[in-house]
Design a protein around this motif. Structure first.
Motif, mmCIF file in Angstrom:
data_model
loop_
_atom_site.group_PDB
_atom_site.id
_atom_site.type_symbol
_atom_site.label_atom_id
_atom_site.label_comp_id
_atom_site.label_asym_id
_atom_site.label_seq_id
_atom_site.Cartn_x
_atom_site.Cartn_y
_atom_site.Cartn_z
ATOM 1 N N CYS A 148 -13.075 2.470 8.757
ATOM 2 C CA CYS A 148 -12.871 1.314 9.631
ATOM 3 C C CYS A 148 -13.119 0.014 8.871
ATOM 4 C CB CYS A 148 -13.790 1.400 10.842
ATOM 5 S SG CYS A 148 -13.464 0.155 12.112
ATOM 6 N N LEU A 149 -14.214 -0.052 8.131
ATOM 7 C CA LEU A 149 -14.515 -1.255 7.357
ATOM 8 C C LEU A 149 -13.483 -1.490 6.263
ATOM 9 C CD1 LEU A 149 -17.194 -1.240 8.925
ATOM 10 C CD2 LEU A 149 -18.362 -1.841 6.793
ATOM 11 N N SER A 150 -12.992 -0.394 5.673
ATOM 12 C CA SER A 150 -11.949 -0.524 4.655
ATOM 13 C C SER A 150 -10.667 -1.071 5.265
ATOM 14 C CB SER A 150 -11.670 0.832 4.002
ATOM 15 O OG SER A 150 -12.821 1.337 3.366
ATOM 16 N N GLN A 151 -10.342 -0.593 6.469
ATOM 17 C CA GLN A 151 -9.140 -1.075 7.148
ATOM 18 C C GLN A 151 -9.264 -2.551 7.487
ATOM 19 O OE1 GLN A 151 -7.781 0.395 11.191
ATOM 20 N NE2 GLN A 151 -6.390 1.567 9.901
ATOM 21 N N VAL A 152 -10.431 -2.965 7.958
ATOM 22 C CA VAL A 152 -10.676 -4.382 8.236
ATOM 23 C C VAL A 152 -10.432 -5.211 6.986
ATOM 24 C CG1 VAL A 152 -12.465 -6.091 8.721
ATOM 25 C CG2 VAL A 152 -12.293 -4.056 10.145
ATOM 26 N N CYS A 153 -10.981 -4.760 5.864
ATOM 27 C CA CYS A 153 -10.889 -5.503 4.613
ATOM 28 C C CYS A 153 -9.440 -5.630 4.141
ATOM 29 C CB CYS A 153 -11.741 -4.816 3.544
ATOM 30 S SG CYS A 153 -11.822 -5.710 1.974
ATOM 31 N N PHE A 154 -8.699 -4.519 4.143
ATOM 32 C CA PHE A 154 -7.329 -4.546 3.629
ATOM 33 C C PHE A 154 -6.383 -5.315 4.549
ATOM 34 C CE2 PHE A 154 -8.710 -0.793 1.096
ATOM 35 C CZ PHE A 154 -8.426 -1.334 -0.151
ATOM 36 N N VAL A 155 -6.610 -5.241 5.852
ATOM 37 C CA VAL A 155 -5.792 -6.033 6.777
ATOM 38 C C VAL A 155 -6.001 -7.524 6.508
ATOM 39 C CG1 VAL A 155 -5.508 -6.714 9.190
ATOM 40 C CG2 VAL A 155 -5.626 -4.296 8.599
ATOM 41 N N LEU A 156 -7.253 -7.918 6.267
ATOM 42 C CA LEU A 156 -7.541 -9.319 5.968
ATOM 43 C C LEU A 156 -6.930 -9.741 4.635
ATOM 44 C CD1 LEU A 156 -11.279 -9.588 7.099
ATOM 45 C CD2 LEU A 156 -9.290 -10.612 8.219
ATOM 46 N N ILE A 157 -6.991 -8.852 3.648
ATOM 47 C CA ILE A 157 -6.426 -9.187 2.327
ATOM 48 C C ILE A 157 -4.927 -9.430 2.430
ATOM 49 C CG2 ILE A 157 -5.859 -8.262 0.043
ATOM 50 C CD1 ILE A 157 -8.576 -6.881 0.020
ATOM 51 N N PHE A 158 -4.215 -8.458 2.985
ATOM 52 C CA PHE A 158 -2.755 -8.555 2.990
ATOM 53 C C PHE A 158 -2.237 -9.518 4.060
ATOM 54 C CE2 PHE A 158 -3.483 -4.234 1.160
ATOM 55 C CZ PHE A 158 -3.079 -4.575 -0.130
ATOM 56 N N GLY A 159 -2.970 -9.645 5.173
ATOM 57 C CA GLY A 159 -2.594 -10.653 6.157
ATOM 58 C C GLY A 159 -2.763 -12.058 5.599
ATOM 59 N N GLY A 160 -3.878 -12.277 4.894
ATOM 60 C CA GLY A 160 -4.109 -13.569 4.257
ATOM 61 C C GLY A 160 -3.118 -13.842 3.153
ATOM 62 N N LEU A 161 -2.781 -12.801 2.387
ATOM 63 C CA LEU A 161 -1.804 -12.955 1.304
ATOM 64 C C LEU A 161 -0.444 -13.357 1.856
ATOM 65 C CD1 LEU A 161 -0.980 -12.715 -1.648
ATOM 66 C CD2 LEU A 161 -0.674 -10.251 -1.300
ATOM 67 N N GLU A 162 -0.050 -12.768 2.982
ATOM 68 C CA GLU A 162 1.231 -13.130 3.593
ATOM 69 C C GLU A 162 1.226 -14.592 4.027
ATOM 70 O OE1 GLU A 162 4.540 -11.460 6.707
ATOM 71 O OE2 GLU A 162 3.073 -10.184 5.732
ATOM 72 N N SER A 163 0.106 -15.051 4.582
ATOM 73 C CA SER A 163 -0.007 -16.447 4.993
ATOM 74 C C SER A 163 0.147 -17.385 3.801
ATOM 75 C CB SER A 163 -1.362 -16.677 5.676
ATOM 76 O OG SER A 163 -1.535 -18.033 6.001
ATOM 77 N N CYS A 164 -0.518 -17.055 2.706
ATOM 78 C CA CYS A 164 -0.442 -17.892 1.496
ATOM 79 C C CYS A 164 0.951 -17.860 0.883
ATOM 80 C CB CYS A 164 -1.484 -17.434 0.475
ATOM 81 S SG CYS A 164 -3.196 -17.745 0.954
ATOM 82 N N LEU A 165 1.574 -16.681 0.872
ATOM 83 C CA LEU A 165 2.911 -16.566 0.298
ATOM 84 C C LEU A 165 3.930 -17.394 1.067
ATOM 85 C CD1 LEU A 165 3.195 -12.779 -0.658
ATOM 86 C CD2 LEU A 165 3.088 -14.738 -2.209
ATOM 87 N N LEU A 166 3.784 -17.446 2.376
ATOM 88 C CA LEU A 166 4.701 -18.258 3.180
ATOM 89 C C LEU A 166 4.560 -19.738 2.825
ATOM 90 C CD1 LEU A 166 4.398 -16.506 6.669
ATOM 91 C CD2 LEU A 166 6.320 -16.416 5.076
ATOM 92 N N ALA A 167 3.334 -20.164 2.527
ATOM 93 C CA ALA A 167 3.120 -21.552 2.108
ATOM 94 C C ALA A 167 3.719 -21.791 0.723
ATOM 95 C CB ALA A 167 1.622 -21.868 2.089
ATOM 96 N N VAL A 168 3.553 -20.837 -0.174
ATOM 97 C CA VAL A 168 4.125 -20.944 -1.522
ATOM 98 C C VAL A 168 5.649 -21.002 -1.452
ATOM 99 C CG1 VAL A 168 4.455 -19.705 -3.698
ATOM 100 C CG2 VAL A 168 2.174 -19.855 -2.689
ATOM 101 N N MET A 169 6.224 -20.190 -0.581
ATOM 102 C CA MET A 169 7.684 -20.181 -0.423
ATOM 103 C C MET A 169 8.188 -21.496 0.149
ATOM 104 S SD MET A 169 8.000 -16.262 0.968
ATOM 105 C CE MET A 169 9.773 -16.189 1.139
ATOM 106 N N ALA A 170 7.410 -22.112 1.035
ATOM 107 C CA ALA A 170 7.792 -23.425 1.566
ATOM 108 C C ALA A 170 7.786 -24.472 0.456
ATOM 109 C CB ALA A 170 6.826 -23.829 2.681
ATOM 110 N N TYR A 171 6.776 -24.406 -0.405
ATOM 111 C CA TYR A 171 6.715 -25.338 -1.547
ATOM 112 C C TYR A 171 7.911 -25.119 -2.476
ATOM 113 C CZ TYR A 171 5.219 -27.355 -5.990
ATOM 114 O OH TYR A 171 5.162 -28.061 -7.167
ATOM 115 N N ASP A 172 8.283 -23.866 -2.688
ATOM 116 C CA ASP A 172 9.439 -23.552 -3.536
ATOM 117 C C ASP A 172 10.716 -24.167 -2.970
ATOM 118 O OD1 ASP A 172 10.968 -21.820 -5.562
ATOM 119 O OD2 ASP A 172 11.778 -21.107 -3.649
#
Length: 310
Positions: free
Chosen positions: A97-121
């Motif tokens: 459960c804790l591992s799932q929490v961690c990985f969801v936060l990692i990849f969910g956060g990464l998607e948020s950042c990537l969308l911002a990077v793509m907007a800058y591009d």
């Protein structure tokens, strides 16, 4: 020091997705189909970008990175859900459960950042077309993705380490179909004020900064497009942003809906529906959004399929 929560509880139960036995096979088939479509669609995008030299540009590099992130998010959640449905066992271990929490936060956060990077591009491509290749060098593109992953990982580890300090006693039922941070914290029998404060503070900054970057980029993009004298040129410029803007609205709109709903509602059904809208549905739709609206991607996928079949 040994954490007391580990001595009190060894597993949780994911009861957010309840179903009648008669519908078990239907629900299993539904989620399996969604997972297959997500994996297959995003792998096609990654392979098309990798093997077609015409797509070796910053924009498609970021699209491929987003597809990889979508695969990781879905794989973190859906396989465990499928196993639970198939075995009729809704349990998940404390560590899992804790591992799932961690990985969801990692990849969910990464998607948020990537969308911002793509907007800058897109801002650089439309606002400074003559300097685009000079600014968006391969090293910068890789660096932006790496920094996005680093920031997302640090955010996830912060929340996960704080979660380790909580004590869980008797209530093991998570009103969700995966271990979502807010729902897990609600089960703690120790003081969760710091955890709750951290969630809303860090999430506001972590989501607010990328979203602010996206908004600023699109303000500049619209300003640059309006300066183009040709109507055809304006339409072409807008079309290069349409797919990204659709994904942004889908991801942020549903994500904000989840956290606002979890703050004011205890409804398990609402949590499941809202969460599926940002943790499952966008990952399925992203490949279609980028392929159906992009002629170069469609051609690359078509050539890739023909080369495999023939």
């Amino acid at each position: 020091m040994e954490h007391s929560n580990q001595s009190c509880i060894s597993e949780f139960f994911l009861i957010g997705l309840t179903y009648a036995p008669d519908f078990e096979s239907i629900i299993f088939t539904l989620f399996l189909s969604m997972y297959f479509v997500t994996i297959f669609g995003n792998i096609l995008i990654i392979l098309a970008v990798s093997f077609d030299s015409h797509l070796h540009t910053p924009m498609y590099f970021f699209i491929a990175s987003l597809s990889f992130t979508d695969i990781c998010i879905s794989t973190t959640i859906i396989p465990k859900l499928l196993v639970n449905i198939q075995t009729q066992d809704q349990s998940i271990s404390y560590t899992g459960c804790l591992s799932q929490v961690c990985f969801v936060l990692i990849f969910g956060g990464l998607e948020s950042c990537l969308l911002a990077v793509m907007a800058y591009d897109r801002y650089v491509a439309i606002g400074h077309p003559l300097r685009y290749t000079v600014i968006m060098k391969p090293f910068l593109c890789v660096l932006l993705v790496f920094l996005s992953l680093l920031i997302s990982t640090m955010n996830a580890l912060l929340h996960s380490l704080m979660l380790l300090n909580l004590t869980f006693c008797t209530d093991q039922n998570i009103l969700h179909f995966f271990c979502e941070l807010v729902q897990v914290i609600k089960l703690a029998c120790s003081d969760t004020f710091i955890n709750t404060l951290l969630i809303y503070t860090v999430t506001s900054v972590f989501a607010g900064v990328p979203l602010s970057g996206i908004i600023f980029s699109y303000i500049e993009i619209v300003s640059s497009i309006l300066k183009i004298s040709s109507v055809q040129g304006q339409k072409k410029a807008f079309s290069t942003c349409g797919s990204h803007l659709t994904v942004v609205c889908l991801f942020y709109g549903t994500a904000f809906g989840v956290y606002m709903n979890s703050a004011v509602s205890e409804s398990s059904l609402k949590n499941v529906i809202f969460s599926m809208m940002y943790i499952v549905v966008p990952q399925i739709l992203n490949p279609f959004i980028y392929s159906l609206r992009n002629r170069e991607v469609k051609q690359a996928i078509r050539h890739l399929i023909f080369s495999v079949v023939l």
